[in-house]
Motif scaffolding. Sequence first.
Motif, PDB file in Angstrom:
ATOM      1  N   SER A  32       0.826  -1.201   0.000  1.00 40.60           N
ATOM      2  CA  SER A  32       0.000   0.000   0.000  1.00 40.60           C
ATOM      3  C   SER A  32       0.864   1.257   0.000  1.00 40.60           C
ATOM      4  CB  SER A  32      -0.957  -0.008   1.188  1.00 40.60           C
ATOM      5  OG  SER A  32      -0.264   0.103   2.404  1.00 40.60           O
ATOM      6  N   GLY A  33       2.030   1.204   0.636  1.00 40.63           N
ATOM      7  CA  GLY A  33       2.943   2.336   0.588  1.00 40.63           C
ATOM      8  C   GLY A  33       3.465   2.592  -0.809  1.00 40.63           C
ATOM      9  N   ILE A  34       3.790   1.531  -1.512  1.00 43.18           N
ATOM     10  CA  ILE A  34       4.287   1.654  -2.879  1.00 43.18           C
ATOM     11  C   ILE A  34       3.174   2.145  -3.795  1.00 43.18           C
ATOM     12  CG2 ILE A  34       5.167   0.345  -4.853  1.00 43.18           C
ATOM     13  CD1 ILE A  34       6.561  -1.466  -2.748  1.00 43.18           C
ATOM     14  N   GLU A  35       1.967   1.614  -3.628  1.00 43.49           N
ATOM     15  CA  GLU A  35       0.834   2.033  -4.454  1.00 43.49           C
ATOM     16  C   GLU A  35       0.554   3.525  -4.272  1.00 43.49           C
ATOM     17  OE1 GLU A  35      -1.198   0.334  -6.587  1.00 43.49           O
ATOM     18  OE2 GLU A  35      -0.162  -1.576  -6.366  1.00 43.49           O
ATOM     19  N   GLY A  36       0.632   3.994  -3.032  1.00 41.10           N
ATOM     20  CA  GLY A  36       0.387   5.404  -2.776  1.00 41.10           C
ATOM     21  C   GLY A  36       1.416   6.293  -3.443  1.00 41.10           C
ATOM     22  N   THR A  37       2.669   5.857  -3.428  1.00 36.37           N
ATOM     23  CA  THR A  37       3.739   6.632  -4.052  1.00 36.37           C
ATOM     24  C   THR A  37       3.568   6.692  -5.558  1.00 36.37           C
ATOM     25  OG1 THR A  37       5.253   5.998  -2.293  1.00 36.37           O
ATOM     26  CG2 THR A  37       6.237   6.816  -4.325  1.00 36.37           C
ATOM     27  N   THR A  38       3.284   5.553  -6.183  1.00 32.44           N
ATOM     28  CA  THR A  38       3.129   5.546  -7.636  1.00 32.44           C
ATOM     29  C   THR A  38       1.883   6.295  -8.068  1.00 32.44           C
ATOM     30  OG1 THR A  38       2.052   3.388  -7.571  1.00 32.44           O
ATOM     31  CG2 THR A  38       4.413   3.413  -7.969  1.00 32.44           C
ATOM     32  N   CYS A  39       0.882   6.350  -7.242  1.00 35.03           N
ATOM     33  CA  CYS A  39      -0.344   7.085  -7.568  1.00 35.03           C
ATOM     34  C   CYS A  39      -0.124   8.586  -7.426  1.00 35.03           C
ATOM     35  CB  CYS A  39      -1.470   6.620  -6.659  1.00 35.03           C
ATOM     36  SG  CYS A  39      -3.050   7.382  -7.006  1.00 35.03           S
ATOM     37  N   GLU A  40       0.752   8.979  -6.510  1.00 33.88           N
ATOM     38  CA  GLU A  40       0.982  10.401  -6.260  1.00 33.88           C
ATOM     39  C   GLU A  40       1.633  11.088  -7.453  1.00 33.88           C
ATOM     40  OE1 GLU A  40       3.601  13.273  -3.336  1.00 33.88           O
ATOM     41  OE2 GLU A  40       3.501  11.133  -2.929  1.00 33.88           O
ATOM     42  N   VAL A  41       2.504  10.399  -8.153  1.00 39.94           N
ATOM     43  CA  VAL A  41       3.253  11.018  -9.247  1.00 39.94           C
ATOM     44  C   VAL A  41       2.320  11.540 -10.339  1.00 39.94           C
ATOM     45  CG1 VAL A  41       4.970  10.620 -11.044  1.00 39.94           C
ATOM     46  CG2 VAL A  41       5.367   9.770  -8.748  1.00 39.94           C
ATOM     47  N   PRO A  42       1.463  10.726 -10.939  1.00 40.42           N
ATOM     48  CA  PRO A  42       0.626  11.283 -12.006  1.00 40.42           C
ATOM     49  C   PRO A  42      -0.472  12.214 -11.488  1.00 40.42           C
ATOM     50  CG  PRO A  42       0.114   8.964 -11.725  1.00 40.42           C
ATOM     51  CD  PRO A  42       1.283   9.276 -10.840  1.00 40.42           C
ATOM     52  N   HIS A  43      -1.021  11.917 -10.328  1.00 41.31           N
ATOM     53  CA  HIS A  43      -2.150  12.712  -9.845  1.00 41.31           C
ATOM     54  C   HIS A  43      -1.706  13.973  -9.107  1.00 41.31           C
ATOM     55  CE1 HIS A  43      -5.175   9.789 -10.976  1.00 41.31           C
ATOM     56  NE2 HIS A  43      -4.370   8.842 -10.516  1.00 41.31           N
ATOM     57  N   GLY A  44      -0.659  13.879  -8.332  1.00 39.21           N
ATOM     58  CA  GLY A  44      -0.247  15.010  -7.516  1.00 39.21           C
ATOM     59  C   GLY A  44       0.697  15.978  -8.215  1.00 39.21           C
ATOM     60  N   HIS A  45       1.424  15.487  -9.229  1.00 35.34           N
ATOM     61  CA  HIS A  45       2.442  16.342  -9.853  1.00 35.34           C
ATOM     62  C   HIS A  45       2.196  16.570 -11.341  1.00 35.34           C
ATOM     63  CE1 HIS A  45       4.714  16.105  -6.154  1.00 35.34           C
ATOM     64  NE2 HIS A  45       4.574  14.788  -6.176  1.00 35.34           N
ATOM     65  N   GLY A  46       1.082  16.091 -11.861  1.00 32.85           N
ATOM     66  CA  GLY A  46       0.734  16.333 -13.249  1.00 32.85           C
ATOM     67  C   GLY A  46       1.634  15.644 -14.252  1.00 32.85           C
ATOM     68  N   MET A  47       2.267  14.561 -13.872  1.00 34.38           N
ATOM     69  CA  MET A  47       3.207  13.879 -14.761  1.00 34.38           C
ATOM     70  C   MET A  47       2.519  13.182 -15.932  1.00 34.38           C
ATOM     71  SD  MET A  47       6.108  14.694 -13.634  1.00 34.38           S
ATOM     72  CE  MET A  47       7.271  13.607 -14.395  1.00 34.38           C
ATOM     73  N   ARG A  48       1.235  13.037 -15.860  1.00 36.46           N
ATOM     74  CA  ARG A  48       0.518  12.401 -16.957  1.00 36.46           C
ATOM     75  C   ARG A  48       0.512  13.295 -18.194  1.00 36.46           C
ATOM     76  NH1 ARG A  48      -4.321   8.586 -15.494  1.00 36.46           N
ATOM     77  NH2 ARG A  48      -2.802   8.178 -13.919  1.00 36.46           N
ATOM     78  N   HIS A  49       0.649  14.593 -17.973  1.00 35.81           N
ATOM     79  CA  HIS A  49       0.609  15.543 -19.084  1.00 35.81           C
ATOM     80  C   HIS A  49       1.991  16.121 -19.374  1.00 35.81           C
ATOM     81  CE1 HIS A  49      -3.715  15.302 -18.894  1.00 35.81           C
ATOM     82  NE2 HIS A  49      -3.649  15.519 -17.586  1.00 35.81           N
ATOM     83  N   CYS A  50       3.027  15.448 -18.932  1.00 35.26           N
ATOM     84  CA  CYS A  50       4.402  15.910 -19.094  1.00 35.26           C
ATOM     85  C   CYS A  50       5.023  15.208 -20.302  1.00 35.26           C
ATOM     86  CB  CYS A  50       5.190  15.572 -17.825  1.00 35.26           C
ATOM     87  SG  CYS A  50       6.876  16.122 -17.872  1.00 35.26           S
ATOM     88  N   ARG A  51       5.927  15.897 -20.978  1.00 34.73           N
ATOM     89  CA  ARG A  51       6.614  15.266 -22.112  1.00 34.73           C
ATOM     90  C   ARG A  51       7.774  14.450 -21.645  1.00 34.73           C
ATOM     91  NH1 ARG A  51       6.249  17.760 -27.597  1.00 34.73           N
ATOM     92  NH2 ARG A  51       4.362  18.952 -27.477  1.00 34.73           N
TER      93      ARG A  51
END
Length: 51
Positions: A32-51
């Motif tokens: 659950s700690g790992i899942e939370g970290t990997t989820c934070e990157v795209p949702h919390g830092h906008g990495m889904r829309h990064c080049r």
Amino acid sequence: MGFPPRELLDLQIRNRADQQEPDWHKRYAVRSGIEGTTCEVPHGHGMRHCR
């Protein structure tokens, strides 16, 4: 309404029983700690829309 095959039902019952064990909770705490970290990157830092 359909019913799952017997093998799948037996597997689900066995997995649900395993989830009641303290050892399972310890292993899941790591995941659950790992899942939370990997989820934070795209949702919390906008990495889904990064080049």
